[in-house]
Design a protein around this motif. Structure first.
Motif: not given
Lengths: 192, 639, 163
Positions: A50-52, A157-159, A164-166, C93-94
């Motif tokens: 998430i966030g990556k 869910l990818v923006d 990746v957001r969800w 881990v990533e």
């Protein structure tokens, strides 16, 4: 009778305070644990992505294996990617929900066919319907590890920027779509 | 009709439990002999009622009465007869009934063998046990009734969990529960002493064998679980620090501290309050263990099905019983402290260190087990705490304890010259080091761990032998207490050999084999002869044949199996094991790879049996100590 | 309990049982081949400390799940690429979070876990030292400057009870 014993000091206050705190903390933790154990998503592993950025996958299209399709082709608008397989019973359960969501045409729904024989997958889609904008086939599971996939079905869910957001582990339900997926989509679309 | 009778018996037992606790406790407070006298008959009555309920549930299983929901969930028309008996405790409700049955057995035993104790003490002890009974019986009656009906009755039951369809697994719960619940006796004594405001060494002496027996049974229960996991799960491990394993290990650690502390209190009058606190802690940990396993708080392959309502119920009891005991302790314990003086170099100090280290180890296990939940609660994400953590920390905490073991029996009470035991043991320490060095150079792999294991085991063994030598030279008399201690400490040494050496020396090879192929692992040769199908009473299995050779001589023909159970389609692996004194050979079937080839796991596990032999010796030591007739001499002076 | 509740409960139990058989693909389950014993040993130690993300509580080394086999294959591939143990752990881990490590990291959020027992031990040792000091002082005071036995200590032990 013998003389009463001399008054003894009580336990050191430090010990009592520490003991009391420990006891209350333990009971509190157990209470949290019990309440939490009723939640259906208790054992679900939250996504580390998430966030990556989403993995830069490039895979053959299920319906035409000579064509390669990848994350780069999807950039520019958000998309929902759904990990499924013809061997997965729960995927059948979520299929109507996924189809209904895909029909709203809110975002593209990409199918990620994981560790499946192409014939089986195609037959499955023929039988139950194909809600997907495109289906990529990962027969060897090359990118599943990169997505952090542990089982099917899973949905990400990818923006528009490829972040990746969800993530949702397990079969989607109307409830999940309404209370989790749509709000995140709203946030994404407002931000654009 | 019969299941309803069972239900009625349970409700009656609950009512009797209320009588067993309220009247005697109030009677002891007021000096009312009639009320106190209710305790014993109430205990016997409870035993009869609960045993009756248990018999009725057993009958429901034997007769395969699927109209009882619990039977339908845990049995199946194909289930063999012996497992039908054991399926009674196969899941939550039935195992809870077993738990309560054990409680009533202990209670009745205390009632029977306590003629020598004053009536107030007996009344209080049985009263406290009655309170615990109330907790568990009401939990059963209100939330976990094993006699609930399922109507219309299904034609077929679900089946007993295939993992449990094994003799070893089925004895494990009863042994474990005898141990877990046995700690209620020292607990009840502690509460009685606190309520009375007075602790008499004679009563403590009386309670020692009970504690030892409970601890011994707990040891056996844990050992059975470990042994079962080894041969049933087929991955060759004997302990995984799984939350449910830890739940049984924590009371064991504190129980070990308790039995040592009780010895000090009984002989020297010291550490009254520590002994009481340990007694409360041991039983509290038993309750906590029961809670953790049944509430669904911790995920484990082992736990019963989760139900938050049940979890809240037990948690409420837990908080009441433990909180109440601790409150009583804080208020009353200081009055009991004797404060008999002792020097720095004395057995008392060693015992304090013993208590400290065992308690710290228990705290560590508790922390590690609950940490994932704590991290989740504090929003720190999902972390895992597994064998690498527990193993390392446990060794760090136990190393000082192992180093001190030989000093204990050789150090005098109250005051001793530090030099004396040191001088006695120093040459043996040297010998242990030499043996460790030899092991280091002889070990084919894992040298450091092997050396450490040999050092620890040799040190404890030689130290214990030195003690035997001292006694023989003095007057040659060994009380059962001493004999028990010797056996138990030697058990520790044997266990250390097993635990450390198997970890250092074990070999695992995973191979794909076709019939006729052989694989060599060290001095062993494995010849795969193929797999055929076999039909069991309620399963279909793929049965492999593997011939094992040691130094070219045939050792054993092993039959690893993969069983598919008819009821749920669950697949179980059953490893083929050749047990040896110095090494085990273990083969388990993996997946079929097509073309008659199979994936196989081949293990060579040196000294693994020593783990359980050591634990067995520890349990035996506890029982031998309990048999010391000295503990039964309660009425020796005055009175 | 009512009939409906019974039926629902049984249905739930059946459903739970069905879900418990996790949705896992079939695939190549053949065991991995190692170049030498050292590689095998390193692999076994590494995978024993990693967690199977699909199982209740099993190490990556022991699990039979397809995902676990995929992860094992990946670990071996990474080993052969020359990555260190730490890098391989970081890789996993990533993708799966710290959940995948059986040996928790040494980070701010695990200080309590790693140092807690040590703190308990230290505190306990301090308490023991205080107690011993107090009792030893009391003993010295009782027995007088020349170290005579303290008044009230049992003279003749009763049989072996003194032991």
């Amino acid at each position: 009778m013998s003389t009463p014993p001399p008054r003894r000091p009580g336990l050191p206050p430090v010990a009592i305070v520490i003991g009391a705190l420990f006891f209350i903390g333990l009971v509190g933790l157990m209470l949290y644990g019990v309440v939490r154990s009723g939640a259906s998503d208790r054992d679900v592993l939250p996504s580390a992505l998430i966030g990556k950025p989403a993995p830069e996958f490039v895979l053959p299209v299920l319906h035409d294996p000579s064509v390669q399709f990848g994350a780069a082709d999807l950039r520019g608008a958000p998309y929902l990617i759904n990990v499924w397989g013809s061997w997965c019973a729960a995927c059948r359960d979520e299929h109507p929900v996924l189809t209904a969501f895909a029909q709203t045409k809110r975002v593209r729904v990409v199918g990620y066919n994981w560790r499946d024989e192409p014939e089986d997958a195609l037959r499955w889609l023929d039988r139950y319907g194909n809600p997907f904008f495109v289906v990529v086939a990962d027969k060897e599971g090359r990118y599943a590890l990169d997505w952090g996939v542990a089982g099917a079905p899973e949905s990400f869910l990818v923006d528009a920027q490829g972040q990746v957001r969800w993530k949702f582990t397990g079969p989607l339900t109307d409830e999940v779509v309404k209370t989790q997926l749509l709000p995140v989509l709203d946030t994404l679309e407002r931000a654009q | 009709m019969l299941p309803e009778l069972g239900q009625i018996l349970l409700v009656l037992a609950l009512l009797v439990a209320i009588l067993q606790s309220v009247l005697p406790l109030a009677g002891a407070q007021r000096g009312n002999a009639a009320w106190m006298a209710v305790a014993r008959p109430a205990s016997y009555a409870q035993l009869v009622l609960v045993a009756g309920a248990f018999a009725l549930l057993t009958w429901a299983f034997v007769a395969q009465d699927f109209s009882v929901r619990y039977v339908a969930e845990n049995s199946n028309s194909l289930l063999p007869m012996e497992f039908r008996f054991m399926a009674v405790w196969g899941s939550h409700e039935g195992s809870l009934l077993l738990w309560v049955l054990m409680l009533t057995v202990w209670s009745a035993a205390v009632a029977l063998y306590s003629r020598a104790l004053p009536e107030t003490v007996v009344a209080r002890v049985l009263g406290v046990i009655g309170l615990v009974s109330i907790c568990f019986l009401s939990f059963m009656v209100f939330t976990s009734n094993p006699f609930d009906r399922l109507l219309p009755a299904p034609a077929e039951g679900r089946d007993l969990n295939p993992l449990l369809q094994d003799r070893g697994m089925m004895i494990h719960p009863p042994m474990l529960y005898v141990g877990y619940i046995g700690f209620v006796v020292p607990f009840a004594f502690a509460i009685a002493a606190l309520l009375d405001g007075h602790i008499d060494v004679r009563w403590l002496r009386w309670s020692r064998p009970w504690t030892n027996i409970a601890w011994a049974f707990l040891t056996v229960g844990i050992l059975l679980g470990s042994w079962w996991a080894y041969y049933e799960l087929g991955w060759g491990g004997w302990w995984f620090w799984d939350p449910v394993e830890n739940a049984s290990f924590m009371p064991w650690l504190v129980g070990a501290a308790l039995i040592h502390s009780q010895a000090a209190t009984e002989k020297r009058g010291s550490f009254n309050s520590w002994t009481l606190l340990l007694a409360i802690a041991a039983f509290s940990l038993s309750l906590l263990g029961a809670f953790l396993v049944r509430s669904g708080v911790l995920t484990s392959v082992h736990s019963f099905a989760a139900d938050p309502a049940r979890g809240l119920f037990i948690l409420a009891f837990l908080a009441l019983v433990i909180g109440g005991s601790l409150l009583l302790y804080v208020l009353r314990a200081p009055r009991l402290e004797d404060g008999r003086p002792f020097a720095g170099a004395s057995r008392e100090t060693l015992l304090l260190l013993n208590n400290l280290l065992l308690t710290a180890a228990c705290a560590m296990v508790l922390l590690g087990t609950l940490y994932p939940l704590l991290a989740d609660a504090l929003g720190l994400g999902k972390v895992s705490v597994g064998p690498p953590y527990f193993g390392l920390m446990f060794v760090l905490l136990m190393a000082p304890l192992v180093a001190l073991i030989p000093f204990g029996p050789l150090t005098k009470w109250q005051r001793d010259n530090l030099g004396k035991p040191l001088k006695m043991l120093l040459p043996w320490a040297g010998l242990a080091l030499v043996l460790a060095a030899i092991a280091y150079f002889m070990a084919p792999q894992g040298r450091l761990k092997t050396a450490a294991g040999v050092l620890a085991a040799a040190w404890v063994t030689l130290g214990t032998l030195r003690f035997i030598w001292t006694r023989v030279r003095a007057n040659g008399r060994f009380t059962p207490e001493m004999t028990g201690m010797i056996i138990a400490h030697l058990g520790v040494a044997v266990f250390l050999v097993g635990a450390l050496l198997v970890e250092a020396q074990n070999v695992l090879r995973e191979v794909a084999m076709k019939p006729g192929q052989t694989v060599e692992v060290g001095a062993y040769r494995f010849e795969f002869q193929g797999v055929d199908e076999k039909e069991g009473p309620n399963y279909l299995s793929d049965r492999g044949h593997v011939q094992v050779f040691h130094n070219d001589r045939p050792l054993a023909l092993l039959h690893p199996e993969k069983r598919a159970y008819a009821s749920g389609g669950q697949v179980m692996t059953d490893a083929g094991i050749h047990a040896g004194v110095f090494a085990d050979v273990l083969v388990s079937l993996g997946e079929p790879l097509g073309d008659d080839a199979w994936a196989l796991r081949l293990h060579v596990k040196p000294f693994v049996r020593w783990v359980w032999a050591g634990a067995l010796l520890m349990a035996l030591g506890g029982l031998v100590t309990a048999g010391d007739r000295r503990f039964r001499r309660v009425r020796e002076k005055s009175e | 309990m009512s009939l409906r509740l019974h039926a629902w409960l049984l249905g739930l139990l059946v459903a739970v049982a069905a879900m418990a058989v996790a949705a896992q693909p079939a695939g190549d389950m053949s065991p991995l081949q190692f170049q030498d014993r050292a590689e095998e040993s390193r692999f076994q130690h590494l995978t024993a400390e990693l967690r199977c993300v699909m199982c209740q509580n099993q190490s990556l080394a022991d699990s039979n799940a397809q995902v676990a086999q995929d992860m094992r294959r990946e670990v071996l591939a990474l080993m052969r690429q020359g990555r260190s143990d730490a890098e391989i752990r970081q890789f996993l881990v990533e993708r799966y979070g710290e959940f995948v490590l059986y040996r928790p990291t040494m980070d701010r959020h695990t200080w309590l876990l790693w140092f807690g027992p040590g703190v308990v031990l230290l505190a306990g040792t301090f308490v023991v030292w205080r107690i011993v000091r107090r009792r030893a002082a009391a003993l010295a005071a009782q027995s007088g400057p020349r170290g005579e036995p303290a008044p009230g200590t049992p003279e003749r032990p009763e049989g072996d009870q003194e032991w």
